[in-house]
Structure formats: C-alpha cells, structure tokens
Motif scaffolding. Structure first.
Motif, PDB file in Angstrom:
ATOM      1  N   ALA A   1     -65.820  25.732 -18.043  1.00 21.35           N
ATOM      2  CA  ALA A   1     -65.681  25.030 -16.764  1.00 21.35           C
ATOM      3  C   ALA A   1     -64.229  24.651 -16.499  1.00 21.35           C
ATOM      4  O   ALA A   1     -63.885  23.467 -16.500  1.00 21.35           O
ATOM      5  CB  ALA A   1     -66.562  23.780 -16.767  1.00 21.35           C
ATOM      6  N   PRO A   2     -63.343  25.626 -16.272  1.00 25.98           N
ATOM      7  CA  PRO A   2     -61.951  25.270 -16.003  1.00 25.98           C
ATOM      8  C   PRO A   2     -61.822  24.463 -14.720  1.00 25.98           C
ATOM      9  O   PRO A   2     -62.531  24.710 -13.745  1.00 25.98           O
ATOM     10  CB  PRO A   2     -61.259  26.632 -15.874  1.00 25.98           C
ATOM     11  CG  PRO A   2     -62.350  27.571 -15.473  1.00 25.98           C
ATOM     12  CD  PRO A   2     -63.582  27.078 -16.167  1.00 25.98           C
ATOM     13  N   ASN A   3     -60.917  23.498 -14.729  1.00 19.04           N
ATOM     14  CA  ASN A   3     -60.620  22.747 -13.522  1.00 19.04           C
ATOM     15  C   ASN A   3     -60.057  23.714 -12.485  1.00 19.04           C
ATOM     16  O   ASN A   3     -59.130  24.466 -12.771  1.00 19.04           O
ATOM     17  CB  ASN A   3     -59.605  21.641 -13.834  1.00 19.04           C
ATOM     18  CG  ASN A   3     -59.470  20.647 -12.708  1.00 19.04           C
ATOM     19  OD1 ASN A   3     -59.837  20.893 -11.569  1.00 19.04           O
ATOM     20  ND2 ASN A   3     -58.923  19.478 -13.035  1.00 19.04           N
ATOM     21  N   ARG A   4     -60.609  23.692 -11.285  1.00 21.59           N
ATOM     22  CA  ARG A   4     -60.125  24.597 -10.234  1.00 21.59           C
ATOM     23  C   ARG A   4     -58.749  24.184  -9.723  1.00 21.59           C
ATOM     24  O   ARG A   4     -58.067  24.984  -9.086  1.00 21.59           O
ATOM     25  CB  ARG A   4     -61.120  24.621  -9.079  1.00 21.59           C
ATOM     26  CG  ARG A   4     -62.535  25.030  -9.479  1.00 21.59           C
ATOM     27  CD  ARG A   4     -62.722  26.531  -9.495  1.00 21.59           C
ATOM     28  NE  ARG A   4     -64.126  26.867  -9.721  1.00 21.59           N
ATOM     29  CZ  ARG A   4     -65.011  27.027  -8.734  1.00 21.59           C
ATOM     30  NH1 ARG A   4     -64.626  26.880  -7.475  1.00 21.59           N
ATOM     31  NH2 ARG A   4     -66.263  27.327  -9.010  1.00 21.59           N
ATOM     32  N   GLU A   5     -58.384  22.915  -9.930  1.00 18.00           N
ATOM     33  CA  GLU A   5     -57.038  22.480  -9.578  1.00 18.00           C
ATOM     34  C   GLU A   5     -56.091  22.824 -10.722  1.00 18.00           C
ATOM     35  O   GLU A   5     -56.508  22.967 -11.872  1.00 18.00           O
ATOM     36  CB  GLU A   5     -57.013  20.978  -9.285  1.00 18.00           C
ATOM     37  CG  GLU A   5     -57.821  20.551  -8.073  1.00 18.00           C
ATOM     38  CD  GLU A   5     -57.293  21.112  -6.755  1.00 18.00           C
ATOM     39  OE1 GLU A   5     -56.159  21.628  -6.726  1.00 18.00           O
ATOM     40  OE2 GLU A   5     -58.031  21.042  -5.757  1.00 18.00           O
ATOM     41  N   HIS A   6     -54.806  22.910 -10.388  1.00 23.22           N
ATOM     42  CA  HIS A   6     -53.819  23.363 -11.377  1.00 23.22           C
ATOM     43  C   HIS A   6     -53.381  22.174 -12.240  1.00 23.22           C
ATOM     44  O   HIS A   6     -52.255  21.699 -12.157  1.00 23.22           O
ATOM     45  CB  HIS A   6     -52.634  24.012 -10.680  1.00 23.22           C
ATOM     46  CG  HIS A   6     -51.662  24.648 -11.621  1.00 23.22           C
ATOM     47  ND1 HIS A   6     -52.038  25.596 -12.556  1.00 23.22           N
ATOM     48  CD2 HIS A   6     -50.329  24.475 -11.785  1.00 23.22           C
ATOM     49  CE1 HIS A   6     -50.986  25.981 -13.246  1.00 23.22           C
ATOM     50  NE2 HIS A   6     -49.924  25.307 -12.807  1.00 23.22           N
ATOM     51  N   THR A   7     -54.293  21.714 -13.081  1.00 21.95           N
ATOM     52  CA  THR A   7     -53.978  20.666 -14.043  1.00 21.95           C
ATOM     53  C   THR A   7     -53.462  21.302 -15.324  1.00 21.95           C
ATOM     54  O   THR A   7     -53.412  22.527 -15.443  1.00 21.95           O
ATOM     55  CB  THR A   7     -55.226  19.827 -14.348  1.00 21.95           C
ATOM     56  OG1 THR A   7     -56.275  20.716 -14.772  1.00 21.95           O
ATOM     57  CG2 THR A   7     -55.681  19.042 -13.131  1.00 21.95           C
ATOM     58  N   ILE A   8     -53.110  20.490 -16.304  1.00 17.70           N
ATOM     59  CA  ILE A   8     -52.587  21.012 -17.547  1.00 17.70           C
ATOM     60  C   ILE A   8     -53.665  21.841 -18.252  1.00 17.70           C
ATOM     61  O   ILE A   8     -54.707  21.313 -18.665  1.00 17.70           O
ATOM     62  CB  ILE A   8     -52.039  19.886 -18.457  1.00 17.70           C
ATOM     63  CG1 ILE A   8     -51.389  20.451 -19.706  1.00 17.70           C
ATOM     64  CG2 ILE A   8     -53.083  18.814 -18.771  1.00 17.70           C
ATOM     65  CD1 ILE A   8     -50.108  21.204 -19.422  1.00 17.70           C
TER      66      ILE A   8
END
Length: 789
Positions: free
Chosen positions: A725-732
């Motif tokens: 479940a990768p964050n769709r926003e460009h977080t670390i």
C-alpha cells in the motif's frame, strides 16, 4: 498478547528493500525491521537522559514557589525566609527577568513567572536556586503570599455562559445543515463529555542551563521543540539567538507534553544561571509535574443530526468546546484540529462545525498525541452508535453507509477532497479477518444467555490528516557528513522521544548510499547544527526530517557520481551504490575506500538538506483549503466483557489493520501502533483527571491516576499492516505517518463497552457513557439501562 507468529505475519514484506527489492543481507535500510538505535542502551540502563548527565562544576538546583489559589491578585509576596534558607544562592521574581516576561508559544498569555495575579493552582510565582534539589524544594515553601481572591471559572459550561475564551470561536461550514436536518426523516441530538489525559512520560520535565564565556547559554533539555526553547531563552535573557545553544539527545517520552511546556523550565533555569553565573538544573518532581503542566484538553461536545431510514446522515451541526485552561498555549490549533476531525471517516454532506476555546482557571492544556483530533472524532463516533440504536441496526452497518467514497461523497466540511480513500477496503478486510459477523452473532447469543456478564463488540475506523495545520511548521532540515573511513554522521531537526525517529532517518540515509545502517551515527538535535527546526509533533517527524536527510544524502551522492564520472571516464549510469560498495564501470571500491579517494580529490563530503511539505494551504477566513498533505487510515475491532454488578470490564480481543504505506521499519511501526492503541484505550477507560471545587488537581500522582497496565491490554492482540500500500503522495519512500493515527483506534473499546451496556436493554436504547468510561461510569450506565428496559 500478540505472538511471534503474528509479528512475522505482519512484517512478512520486511525482508526486502522497498527501494530496489534487494534481499536483506544486513544492510538494514528502508523497508526492513531494525531495532531501535538506543534499545541496547535503554535495556542496560546506559542511555543518557538530561538528568543522567554528570553534574557541572558549581551546579545549582532550581525550584519554584506555586500559587495556592486558582484566581486572584497578588497583594504581597514576602520572600525573606526563602532567601535566608539553607543552601539558597538566588531568588528571582518576574521583576528580575531582563527580557521578555511572556513566553506564550503562539499568542501571549504565558508569563514565565506570575505578573501581579495568578490564574491556576500551581502557577509559578518565583524561582530559587540552591545547592541541592531538596534544599531548593524546601526553601520555596517558606514564602508568605497574600492574595485578593477572585472568582474562578472551573467548568466549561460556566466559561461558555460567560463567553470566557482564550481565542475567538471559529466555524467551518459546508452547505445548509439547518435545512438538511429539519427536512430529514429522523433527528437526534446529544452531548458527550470527553475527559482529558495526563502525559505520564517516564522522564519528567528537566532542563539544565550553563552560562558561556560570551554571555550566552548552553541548554540541555527534554524538549520536542529545541528551536522554540532557544528562541524563548534568548528572549527572556534579552540576548541574540546565536548565543543560545540547545542540545537534545533523547527524551524518555513526550506525547506532546514537551512540545511547548518544556520551555518554561529551561527559561527559569537559564534566568537563574544568568543571575548566579553558575550552571542550574531544574527538574520537576512527579507531583509538581502533574500539577504545573498541561494535559490533553477535556472537551464537552454536542450535536444535532438528521438522517434517513437507512441511517445515512443528511445534515449535522457539531459544537466542540475545548477546556483550554488559563492561556492560549496551542489551543487555537488544537480546537481547529478537533473541528477538522469531527467527520472522522464519514461524509457530512451538509455540516456546520463550531469550535469554542474556553478559558478556565486551571493549568493551560496543551498538545497531546492526536492534537485535538481524538476529541473531535468522539462526537461523530457517538452519533454512529446513536443512529444505530435508534434504527435497531448494527453500528457497523451505519458506519459503512456513511463512509467517504462514491460519487460526490469525497469532500470534507472544510472542502478538502479525500483522495486515494481506502477505508472501505480496510473495513471490509478487517471485518473478514476478525470474523466480525460471526463474533457479533456470538456476542448477541452470549448476552441473551447471561444475566450478569455482558459482552460487546465494535469496529471503528480512523481517518487522520497528516501535516501541521500551521503551514510554516511543515519544514525540516538535516546535516550529513561522510568521513574518510566511510562512516556517516547524521543530524536532523527532529527529537527522539522513544518513537524510533532516529532509527528510521538513519535507515533512510543508509538506503541512499546502500551501506549498513550501523555505519550511520546520529547526534543530538542541536540548534547549532540544524537551525529553525519545527517541533517533533503532528506525526510528521519521519515525513519531514526523513525527506530532509534524503535530500542531504542525495546531494553528496551526486557529487560522488560526478567525481567518479570525471575521474574514471564513465557515464553516470555506470556508477552504482550496492552492498557497502561503489561500483564504477568495471571497478568496485568499498564505500570507505571511495570516500577516501573522493576526499583526496577535494570533493565535499558534507551537505545540508531541506524539505517543505507541498500542496498544503488553508484560508481561515473562508474555512476552506487543504490543511493536510494526505490521510492516514486504519480500523480496529475490539471485544469486551463487563460485569453488570460492579461495572468492571476486560478487553478480550483487539484486531487492528493500519495503513502505513510502504513501511520504513515494520517492527517499529507495529510497536507504535500497539502503544498508541493502549494509550488511546487508557484515555477512554481508566485515566481520569479530577479537580476539586477550588480548582486543585487531585489526581496528581501515579497512585491517584491510573494508566493502563499490562493486564489492561487485550488478552488477544492482533496487529497487521495493510500490505502493498504505497502512499500515493510523494512522501519519503511512499510511507505514511504512524505516530498519532492508531491512538484513535482506542475508540473501538469505548464503543464496545457501550455495545455491552446497550445489551442490558436489548439494544433498544443507546447508553450515555462519558469518558473515561471507568468501572463506576459503566456501572451507572448499566443501572440507567436497567431502569429503561
């Protein structure tokens, strides 16, 4: 308790890097479980906290005289006996402060020492420096203070009646809620009292101040916000910020209680050190700490809701009334967040949410894990239960009907779109994995066959916004050095308080260079290394500082690539970092070897890094914007059993499914989820703050304030992370914050207790159960149910 098998299952994807898919061969980079960097030292008792530092030459100890009334003017203060007491070197009042006397973190209202009047029992009046801790504490008790006592406001209802606020009320609005409620098929209204919570960190408030040769001050402090301590110390001493150095290696817990409220004790220590020209240590005893520092804000909330026959909300009015204590502190932002999170996971089509910041004559309440979000969520979770009982349905059915999702149902009451919403999938998955439906039927059958013991079960979701709602705080810096032996030094602006921030940020740097994480040494958070840092709060420590550290590492990495290309005549694509090596074309160098070569080639091996969160904005004038970069989501199922004769209860089982995106460190994330849940459960069940009619805190020590013990934790405790479940926003590395969101999962226990109590009246009435739901309150709720059945 959770077994090792459960850990392995929850961490099953942690054997590979989320960046490049490499097997874990000991590099301990991103996506792999790695123990806390201080774990061995903490277990062995070798971890150094502020109070463990060796005494400095001539070091003195501080204490403060405290107000004995909740509200009044100071008529006189005779300190002669204090000054002549054994061991006393200096006594100061607010008149002795050379600079600013108000240390309010955002708005004025927090005098470093009382100015002419007192506004809560325990307010510092004067400060003493003595040759020992005990002598300082004895001396302050010798003061003779006369007051003109004034009326004290000690309840939220009185504050509302008097319009006694620390900041003006604020309203967020979407649509026409009044008309929607009036035109709905059903209407309900109600209120709930949500209790506060003591931080109960293992390490109490403590600071040391050491004068420097240039008229400055070195501060060691247990603080979540070293830069704020630096600023306030400089202001009270009337010296430039560059003469104040704040050093913070680790805290023994913070939970928000050391975000702003570590600063007063550092300021007082610095004032006494400036007065005596000697080092001064100021540590609070546990009882003084509990009396003089703020708590989680108690709230008293109310609602009116209109809904259809299916239980779908058509319109709602919510009022959240925060007990802020005597000063603004961070209350404006905390009540704002309670308002932002008054929807929790549910679409409120036509909604009006109003927040009042009530001023009372108690200690000023402050940040606490969730920062107002939990208090806001409690109202809408109560509404879900109330609608369900009114319609004779399972509360889970009502929750699912009202979830965000579907056409036109993804905008909040503050007009932010809920993007990438996975709550329906999380609830469906947890409902299946926890056997919710079968257990619901079993609970109902158990209750039908048992007159004394009753069971309850509840599934509650959480949607929690990630970012500081004050925009300028969403920034961070870091400093990375590579030495010629290939070892790495890392410093960043975040504060390690046991949550594993340093471990995660070190993993990020190790991942960038593809080296063993044990080669990365982490120093204290120091204001001379990383300036102008934000507090470590709002679940943003890894998001902000991890990105800043990544930026610093990438800068150095690019320099190494450029040097390799120039020196060995290869293309950038031919330079690889892997397994503690740097591969340049056909040649392979150890990381240490190439670091030496780069140094000899006059390549800078040091860099700062900086990060600011994108996309966020909020217009307070219109109540519209995007205050949160993204939402963290999760859900919990809890099953409880109560004794209807005594009100005693036990949490039998809890299942949690939490979305942390691509986990940087699954073991640490699971530990954070477990700890947050138990702390949230404690807030809603056992942790009761009690003030008497004069405004004196009675629950002022561990004997009168009950935090959860191991036997209060669920007997069967299952925690899992949402897989892939990768964050769709460009977080670390596409991770999601984990510090605060699971705290609110404790609501499942409260809802389950209500479910058990409701069974006494065959689920036809929704019980009134304010928090904390102590055994006494559960018993009273049972008796009320019996009277209505």
């Amino acid at each position: 308790m959770r077994s090792l098998i459960d850990v392995k299952k929850a961490s099953s994807n942690s054997d590979k890097s989320v960046v490049n898919g490499q097997d874990n061969v000991g590099l301990g980079g991103v996506g792999r479980s790695k123990k806390h960097e201080s774990a061995d030292k903490q277990v062995a008792g070798e971890a150094i906290y502020v109070d463990d530092r060796p005494a400095l030459r001539g070091e003195l100890h501080a204490a403060v005289g405290q107000s004995t009334i909740a509200h009044g003017n100071i008529l006189s203060m005779d300190l002669s006996a204090v000054k002549s007491a054994e061991g006393v070197i200096a006594v100061i009042t607010v008149e002795d402060v050379p600079g600013h006397t108000d240390i309010g973190p955002v708005f004025p209202g927090d005098p470093v020492l009382a100015i002419g009047k007192v506004e809560f029992i325990g307010q510092p009046l004067f400060a003493v420096a003595a040759t020992s801790y005990d002598l300082a504490r004895k001396a302050v008790k010798l003061a003779k203070v006369e007051y003109e006592e004034l009326e004290a406001v000690l309840t939220v209802k009185v504050a509302l009646a008097k319009q006694n606020f620390v900041r003006p009320p604020f309203t967020m609005k979407r649509g026409d809620s009044e008309s929607a409620i009036a035109n709905a098929e059903h209407q309900l209204s109600g209120e709930i009292v949500v209790g506060g919570q003591e931080h109960m960190y293992l390490e109490g408030q403590v600071s040391t101040a050491e004068p420097t040769e240039d008229g400055g001050m070195n501060i060691h402090t247990s603080s979540q916000h070293p830069s704020e301590v630096q600023k306030l110390v400089a202001e009270v001493l009337d010296i430039p910020l560059n003469k104040v150095l704040v050093d913070m290696r680790r805290m023994g817990g913070g939970f928000g209680g050391k975000e702003t409220q570590a600063a007063p004790w550092a300021c007082i220590a610095a004032l006494l050190a400036n007065e005596t020209k000697r080092p001064v240590k100021f540590k609070l005893g546990r009882m003084d700490d509990m009396i003089m520092t703020g708590k989680r804000h108690p709230f008293e909330n109310n609602y009116t809701v209109g809904f259809d026959a299916n239980g779908q909300i058509k319109g709602i009015n919510i009022e959240v009334n925060g007990n802020c204590g005597y000063s603004p502190d961070l209350s404006d932002a905390i009540v704002d967040r309670a308002m932002f999170h008054s929807d929790n996971a549910y679409f409120l089509d036509q909604a009006t949410v109003t927040g009042n910041r009530c001023k009372l004559n108690t200690v000023s309440h402050t940040a606490y894990r969730g920062f107002g979000g939990p208090q806001g969520m409690m109202t809408i979770e109560m509404v879900m239960d109330e609608i369900a009982r009114h319609l004779g349905k399972d509360p889970l059915e009502i929750r699912k009907i009202n979830l965000y999702g579907g056409e036109g149902r993804n905008e909040t009451h503050y007009h932010q779109e809920v993007e990438h919403n996975n709550l329906p999938e999380i609830i469906e998955s947890l409902e299946e994995s926890s056997d919710y439906q079968a257990r619901r039927n079993a609970v109902t059958e158990f209750n039908a066959n048992n007159a004394i013991l009753k069971k309850g079960i509840a599934l509650t979701p959480v949607k929690f916004g990630i970012s500081f709602t004050v925009q300028h705080l969403n920034q961070a810096g870091a400093l990375v050095h590579i030495y010629t032996d290939g070892t790495i030094h890392l410093s960043h602006g975040g504060s390690e308080m046991g949550q594993g921030l340093n471990t995660k940020v070190a993993q990020i740097v190790a991942e960038e260079f593809q080296v063993d994480v044990d080669t990365v040494a982490i120093s204290s958070a120091r204001t001379d290394k990383v300036p102008n840092s934000s507090p470590t709060a709002a679940s943003s420590g890894t998001d902000l500082n991890g990105k800043a550290a990544e930026a610093a590492a990438k800068t150095i990495k690019q320099r190494l690539i450029d040097f390799a290309c120039e020196t060995y005549q290869v293309s950038a694509e031919q330079v690889k970092f892997a397994n503690n090596n740097i591969i340049v074309g056909e040649q392979t160098f150890s990381f240490a070897e190439f670091s030496q070569i780069a140094y000899m080639g006059r390549v800078s091996l040091s860099s700062t890094g900086f990060y600011k969160t994108p996309k966020i904005h909020f217009d307070r004038a219109t109540g519209k914007g995007r205050p949160f970069f993204y939402y963290a989501t999760g859900a919990a199922v809890s099953e409880v059993i109560i004794d209807t004769l005594t009100g005693e209860y036990k949490t039998l089982r809890t299942d949690i499914l939490q979305d942390v995106g691509h986990s940087i460190n699954p073991a640490i994330d699971i530990g954070q989820i477990e700890g947050a849940f138990v702390q949230g459960m404690g807030w809603l069940t056992t942790e009761e703050l009690v003030w008497n009619e004069q405004g004196r805190l009675l629950s002022n020590n561990p004997a009168t304030y009950k935090i959860p013990a191991i036997n209060d934790a669920p007997e069967d405790f299952r925690v899992a992370l949402v897989p892939d479940a990768p964050n769709r926003e460009h977080t670390i590395y596409n991770s999601k914050a984990v510090g605060e969101p699971p705290f609110m999962l404790g609501m499942a226990v409260w809802s389950a207790l209500k479910d058990a109590v409701a069974s006494v009246a065959d689920y036809k009435v929704s019980p009134v159960l304010d928090t904390p739901a102590t055994p006494e309150r559960v018993l009273f709720a049972v008796e009320a149910m019996k009277a209505q059945s």
